[in-house]
Design a protein around this motif. Structure first.
Motif, short mmCIF file in Angstrom:
data_model
loop_
_atom_site.label_atom_id
_atom_site.label_comp_id
_atom_site.label_asym_id
_atom_site.label_seq_id
_atom_site.Cartn_x
_atom_site.Cartn_y
_atom_site.Cartn_z
N PHE A 93 -5.97 18.00 6.95
CA PHE A 93 -4.93 18.72 6.60
C PHE A 93 -5.45 20.34 6.58
CE2 PHE A 93 -3.50 14.80 5.39
CZ PHE A 93 -2.04 14.74 5.60
N GLU A 94 -4.69 21.19 7.42
CA GLU A 94 -5.12 22.58 7.44
C GLU A 94 -5.06 23.09 6.01
OE1 GLU A 94 -3.15 26.88 8.78
OE2 GLU A 94 -2.09 25.04 9.35
N THR A 95 -6.28 24.06 5.55
CA THR A 95 -6.58 24.59 4.35
C THR A 95 -6.76 23.61 3.34
OG1 THR A 95 -4.82 26.21 4.88
CG2 THR A 95 -5.50 26.03 2.54
N VAL A 96 -6.06 22.55 3.23
CA VAL A 96 -6.22 21.47 1.98
C VAL A 96 -7.45 20.33 2.39
CG1 VAL A 96 -5.32 19.59 0.75
CG2 VAL A 96 -4.14 21.66 1.52
N GLY A 97 -7.55 20.20 3.75
CA GLY A 97 -8.42 19.27 3.84
C GLY A 97 -8.10 17.70 3.81
N LYS A 98 -8.78 16.92 3.23
CA LYS A 98 -8.51 15.41 3.11
C LYS A 98 -7.62 15.15 1.90
CE LYS A 98 -11.19 13.91 6.41
NZ LYS A 98 -10.52 13.07 7.39
N ILE A 99 -6.46 14.43 2.12
CA ILE A 99 -5.49 13.99 1.03
C ILE A 99 -5.59 12.49 1.33
CG2 ILE A 99 -4.84 15.94 0.44
CD1 ILE A 99 -2.12 15.09 1.89
N THR A 100 -4.73 11.91 0.28
CA THR A 100 -4.52 10.32 0.39
C THR A 100 -3.22 10.18 -0.11
OG1 THR A 100 -5.49 9.84 -1.97
CG2 THR A 100 -6.92 9.55 0.08
N ILE A 101 -2.50 9.06 0.18
CA ILE A 101 -1.40 8.50 -0.33
C ILE A 101 -1.22 7.15 -0.84
CG2 ILE A 101 0.03 9.73 1.28
CD1 ILE A 101 0.39 7.31 3.12
N SER A 102 -0.44 7.05 -1.75
CA SER A 102 -0.25 5.53 -2.53
C SER A 102 0.96 4.95 -2.01
CB SER A 102 -0.24 5.51 -4.07
OG SER A 102 -1.71 6.18 -4.62
N LEU A 103 1.06 3.72 -1.98
CA LEU A 103 2.24 2.91 -1.25
C LEU A 103 2.76 1.89 -2.03
CD1 LEU A 103 0.23 3.72 1.15
CD2 LEU A 103 2.25 3.61 2.64
N GLY A 104 4.02 1.47 -2.08
CA GLY A 104 4.61 0.50 -2.43
C GLY A 104 5.31 -0.17 -1.50
N VAL A 105 5.47 -1.45 -1.24
CA VAL A 105 6.30 -2.20 -0.27
C VAL A 105 7.02 -3.31 -0.73
CG1 VAL A 105 6.16 -3.23 2.17
CG2 VAL A 105 4.28 -1.38 1.34
N THR A 106 8.04 -3.68 -0.29
CA THR A 106 8.79 -4.75 -1.18
C THR A 106 9.77 -5.18 0.13
OG1 THR A 106 9.81 -5.90 -2.71
CG2 THR A 106 10.56 -3.58 -2.30
N GLU A 107 10.51 -6.28 -0.01
CA GLU A 107 11.33 -6.80 0.87
C GLU A 107 12.86 -7.26 -0.12
OE1 GLU A 107 12.35 -10.88 3.67
OE2 GLU A 107 10.06 -10.14 3.33
N TYR A 108 13.61 -7.13 0.54
CA TYR A 108 15.13 -7.15 0.02
C TYR A 108 15.36 -8.73 -0.18
CZ TYR A 108 20.01 -7.29 -0.59
OH TYR A 108 21.39 -7.28 -1.04
N ILE A 109 15.70 -8.95 -1.63
CA ILE A 109 16.18 -10.14 -1.76
C ILE A 109 17.79 -10.20 -1.85
CG2 ILE A 109 16.18 -12.00 -3.88
CD1 ILE A 109 13.69 -10.52 -4.80
N ASN A 110 18.22 -11.30 -1.14
CA ASN A 110 19.82 -11.58 -0.66
C ASN A 110 20.53 -11.27 -2.28
OD1 ASN A 110 21.99 -11.58 0.77
ND2 ASN A 110 21.74 -13.99 0.68
N ALA A 111 21.56 -10.76 -1.96
CA ALA A 111 22.66 -10.38 -3.37
C ALA A 111 21.85 -9.60 -4.26
CB ALA A 111 22.74 -11.91 -3.69
#
Length: 539
Positions: free
Chosen positions: A493-511
């Motif tokens: 990334f310009e000026t900032v350099g390296k960064i990271t991200i954290s992620l959450g993933v889930t699937e919809y449960i019917n109803a």
């Protein structure tokens, strides 16, 4: 007797010519004055929507706590109105209503102000004015959502209804409100002096034009009447005058043909007349050629089936001309023509003309392409995050609700990815907010280039982003999540350099509810950050 019939015929022609001329003049003036009024209405609607969006943001958090200004006391009408952070810091709660009131107090300028009110008050300081009482009663009696009028001081007063949502019930349920009820409104007052000046000028011009038309027609027909009084020796002069009249009629015809609006005369079965404007636009040289390729005028319009008041050949079981006459003053009806690969939009207006043996319909089509495109652009801006150009949170909530309903109906898997930029506050503190904004834009570009065409990405707020994955199980969603995490980690990334991200993933449960769905993916993101960040957690 023959002479009397001639006088009667000429008198009738004079009256029809007079009324026809007045009709076109009145239509023109009404369109111009309606346009001026619509400008005021659009201004008021924009101010109202701004306040509603601000209130939705506040209500989505259940109210926000803020450091009180000097001498400011907590609102006694709110529950949990004080939050003591520590011995040195005490915050007070600002709910949507109080926030709107404070904004109205600091936003009042010459020629504009707004305020919030209701017929069932919690705070007596928000008591409705007479105009506001009329508007609120109008909402209650008609189920309409907006009301406006112009008062004696030349102020344009507008009120939009506030609809009860889930966010509103904690504070207003005890008043007897349910979801969807109108619990109050936000009134907007605009200075309409300029509107009155413009409309007054239009009216004055119309009066002068009508006087001119009366004098012009009266002069012509007076000459004709005089000619009838002469003997047979003056027949030559009568013929000459008749040619003058025909010339005048031809001139009127040319004026109609040069009108920028489409003008069509029909008996509801076939096209009787179409002015040169529509013929040239559709590529025909004559009305006969036009009728040979189009049995009905509606054949040249595109069939657009949506809820935007685009007219069809049959609308609600009613023929389009009958429907147009019935609804043209209450609905913003429009039609569309495809010209050179581009869509052009027109507003129709119909006038019923009764003759001795049949009923004709004079229909005009005014082009509104620029206005329609501008409105669509404003709607797009209202649903888009200004910085990243992704959908904003409000739009994402609408999309998510529809996708959940679709997933329940089909059924089909539906997954979401919730991601957060690690240590983003440090980026802003170290490199400044401009650098932070560039990071957000780059992250948005990485997301956009990684997802499929049918997937929906939005800026959830701050440094958080959410992605809705249609017809995607959580196993495939986690693959995309890992791809995003790796791409961000490997990006410089310009000026900032390296960064990271954290992620959450889930699937919809019917109803399950939207709240439960979002809460689960939020917990997954929180766990990813707790485990050291730069991770993806599946729940």
């Amino acid at each position: 007797m023959i002479k009397f019939n001639k006088y009667a015929l000429i008198g009738t022609i004079f009256i029809l010519s007079l009324f026809s001329s007045f009709y076109f003049i009145d239509v023109f003036s009404e369109k111009n004055m309606e346009l001026q009024k619509q400008i005021l209405i659009k201004q008021a609607q924009t101010h109202f929507k701004d306040q509603v969006n601000t209130r939705v943001w506040n209500a989505s958090y259940g109210g926000v706590y803020a450091i009180p200004k000097e001498g400011q006391k907590p609102n006694p009408y709110l529950r949990d109105n004080i939050l003591k952070v520590d011995e040195n810091l005490t915050l007070i709660k600002i709910n949507p209503a109080w926030m709107s009131r404070q904004l109205s107090e600091i936003s009042n300028i010459d020629g504009f102000h707004f305020r919030i009110t209701s017929l069932k008050l919690i705070n007596p300081d928000n008591k409705a004015t007479p105009f506001e009482e009329r508007a609120l009663k109008y909402f209650d009696e008609t189920n309409e959502k907006e009301y406006y009028e112009i008062d004696k001081e030349s102020n344009f007063n507008y009120m939009g209804a506030l609809i009860t949502t889930e966010y509103c019930l904690p504070c207003h349920k005890h008043q007897g409100y349910s979801l969807g009820d109108v619990r109050g409104g936000i009134s907007v007052s605009l200075d309409s002096k300029e509107y009155f000046e413009v409309t007054s000028s239009i009216k004055t011009s119309i009066i002068l034009l009508k006087i001119f038309v009366v004098i012009f027609l009266f002069t012509i027909f007076s000459l004709i009447f005089k000619q009838l009084r002469y003997n047979q020796q003056l027949q030559t002069e009568v013929k000459r005058r008749t040619k003058e009249i025909e010339s005048t009629k031809h001139l009127l015809q040319e004026i109609i043909d040069t009108d920028s609006s489409f003008i069509v005369l029909t008996d509801d079965k076939e096209i009787i007349y179409a002015n040169e404007t529509i013929l040239n636009f559709t590529g025909y040289h004559s009305i006969e050629e036009f009728k040979k390729n189009n049995e009905y005028i509606f054949d040249v319009f595109e069939k657009i089936e949506d809820n935007s008041n685009f007219m069809q050949t049959c609308n609600d079981g009613i023929h389009w001309i009958e429907y147009l006459i019935k609804e043209q003053n209450s609905k913003n009806l429009k039609v569309c023509i495809k010209k050179d690969g581009k869509y052009r939009y027109f507003k129709p207006y119909a006038k019923e003309i009764k003759t001795d043996d049949k009923v004709l319909y004079l229909i005009t089509f005014d082009e509104i392409t620029n206005e329609y495109v501008k409105i669509k652009e404003l709607e797009h801006m209202a649903s888009t995050d200004a910085l990243t150009k992704l959908f904003n949170r409000t739009k994402l909530n609408d999309v998510l609700e529809k996708e959940m309903a679709l997933s329940r109906t089909v059924p089909s898997p539906l997954s979401v990815i919730f991601l957060d930029i690690d240590y983003f506050k440090a980026v802003n503190d170290t490199y400044g907010h401009d650098a932070g904004d560039r990071v957000l834009i780059n992250i948005a570009n990485i997301i956009t280039s990684s997802i499929r065409a049918g997937d929906i990405a939005a800026r959830w707020g701050g440094e958080e982003f959410m992605i809705i994955l249609q017809a995607t199980p959580v196993s495939e969603a986690s693959v995309l999540g890992e791809k995003l995490r790796a791409r961000v980690e490997g990006h410089l990334f310009e000026t900032v350099g390296k960064i990271t991200i954290s992620l959450g993933v889930t699937e919809y449960i019917n109803a399950e509810s939207e709240e439960s769905f979002i809460k689960r993916v939020d917990e997954a993101l929180y766990e990813a950050k707790e485990r050291g960040r730069n991770k993806i957690i599946i729940k």
